[in-house]
Design an enzyme around this catalytic site. Sequence first.
Site, PDB file in Angstrom:
ATOM      1  N   ASP A   1      -6.085  44.886  -0.150  1.00 35.17           N
ATOM      2  CA  ASP A   1      -6.274  45.537  -1.477  1.00 35.17           C
ATOM      3  C   ASP A   1      -6.314  43.947  -2.309  1.00 35.17           C
ATOM      4  O   ASP A   1      -5.970  42.903  -1.901  1.00 35.17           O
ATOM      5  CB  ASP A   1      -5.089  46.206  -2.247  1.00 35.17           C
ATOM      6  CG  ASP A   1      -5.242  46.583  -3.576  1.00 35.17           C
ATOM      7  OD1 ASP A   1      -6.415  46.939  -3.945  1.00 35.17           O
ATOM      8  OD2 ASP A   1      -4.460  46.528  -4.322  1.00 35.17           O
TER       9      ASP A   1
ATOM     10  N   ASP B   1      -6.609  43.148  -6.622  1.00 33.53           N
ATOM     11  CA  ASP B   1      -5.724  42.979  -7.675  1.00 33.53           C
ATOM     12  C   ASP B   1      -4.421  43.383  -7.084  1.00 33.53           C
ATOM     13  O   ASP B   1      -4.046  44.465  -7.196  1.00 33.53           O
ATOM     14  CB  ASP B   1      -6.058  43.638  -8.947  1.00 33.53           C
ATOM     15  CG  ASP B   1      -5.670  43.007 -10.276  1.00 33.53           C
ATOM     16  OD1 ASP B   1      -5.062  42.123 -10.123  1.00 33.53           O
ATOM     17  OD2 ASP B   1      -6.642  43.343 -11.208  1.00 33.53           O
TER      18      ASP B   1
END
EC number: 3.1.3.41
Lengths: 312, 312
Positions: free
Chosen positions: A33, A35
Amino acid sequence: MTIPTTTTTQPPFLRTPEEYKALFDSVDTFLLDCDGVIYHGPVVVPGVKAVLQMMRDAGKKVIFVTNNATKSRAMYKKTFDKLDIPVHESEIFGSAYASAVYMRDVLNFPADKRVYVLGEKGLEDELDAKGIQRTGGTDPEDRVFLPSMDFSVYQPDPSIGAVLCGFDSGINYKKLCKAYSYLRDDPNVHFLLTNQDKTFPTHGTTFVGSGSLSAPLVFALQGKREPTVIGKPNKPMMDAIIAEHHFDPARALMVGDNLATDIAFSQTCGMRSLLVMGGVTHKEEVYGENPSPVVPTFVIESLGDLAVLQKN
Amino acid sequence: MTIPTTTTTQPPFLRTPEEYKALFDSVDTFLLDCDGVIYHGPVVVPGVKAVLQMMRDAGKKVIFVTNNATKSRAMYKKTFDKLDIPVHESEIFGSAYASAVYMRDVLNFPADKRVYVLGEKGLEDELDAKGIQRTGGTDPEDRVFLPSMDFSVYQPDPSIGAVLCGFDSGINYKKLCKAYSYLRDDPNVHFLLTNQDKTFPTHGTTFVGSGSLSAPLVFALQGKREPTVIGKPNKPMMDAIIAEHHFDPARALMVGDNLATDIAFSQTCGMRSLLVMGGVTHKEEVYGENPSPVVPTFVIESLGDLAVLQKN
């Protein structure tokens, strides 16, 4: 230390170089992932650049998997460039790109049909790149709308074969009614959401997210039409990744900061997961008295902590 | 014929003047839904004018109860005037008026606070009439919005004491983010919906309704904030009506065309109900193989059918 391959209700919190190394060595493909894992907005997480370099030096496959549907791969590449993190566009799977891949390669969306888009330029760019005809989106005709109760403007359009909803800062009643009427009138029109994130983090708080912007259509069509959701934690994201990358899920690791998207995604797809702190999840959600039913395989303070392995 | 006072799974379908008379005589207060019962858009349901006159001649109390939040009582009066149906403003309870009554008389909304409105002029007019300070609504500052990702515009506002969502043809991302941030930041800010209708009927079909337009906020705040819904089938609508009218629910009858709103409302409030055909409900939903769990007390083809009593 032995690395358990099945999750327990109290996942191990990795703290020592030995634990980091055992995990690192057990992984061939890292799904990351962005952010909350790689960066927080404009700030790179300390140590992460070294960890990414270490993964590449060790011949690991790296895939960036994000639900943000506002950016194309090219836009993401620029974000990474600004942060001075080397990536290849082919390593980036945002839900915009995943939606385009899913429509072309999984749905075999007909070349003579158009998708009605609720979304931003990044989503349009990816549809264009895959040769999917589109309307709506950032077109000022639909996007700049003066409030009106003139319902005669909503007309059937047999050229529409799908409605695709992503994050759309230009959401308005006209766009919602157009999308609704296409779905209401023709059960063959696909109902697709890039992702169903309730909110998204920015400016140190949260705002209304992509999933909330499609909620009017989901609610209005409840009991009649169910959307297919592309992004994490749903399988279509994995189907899109697998359409372009081949890897063994048993030797893959999903790294994320969000239980509901990243960690649930790993479970849907039969992969192990590593939850990082410092993002949207509080420790109490994993180790508290009422823990989340979504349990990561491992927990770590930060992905950057693995950098210690480079120095050893 | 004896009129049963409890509902059965197969409610009686009234067809004879004797059945009509027994029901009519058992009711002191008629609560009438408007669209689908009194009129279909611009067309008055045949016989209904005579039936309304008959009710007034017999000294029955008549209250018009509608979930439409776009119109004030004064606007409804004009609609009835155009259709040549005599009504008093005090007989009309739209969810706009009910929301204003609920805020002032039930919530005792503070005079120094403001409500942030997602809604049309009719809703604003009713809030003004009850002396409730407001912002948002039809103000071009919030309503005419060019798509933007500038989140710095969303600032706390301690003067906001409630968010009230009705039907808003000027819905946009700015309004949603303002409303969301007020509710996110302060648990004391009331979260109110005029109604939760998924769709509304017009032009011979349905479009995105008021409840669908508040769905982004409900979805984004899921698990954190629950809205209070004013309109049918919810009790706040009854609380608002009772604040202005006194009647015995055992001698009242809710007449409507919608199982989910009108008929469920009568059950919530301990009243009998009369379902009319010709509106949004199909006979199969009552008498079919898989009937709705919401069962009216009586069914009739049309409220206008009671006009036969006048001729007898």
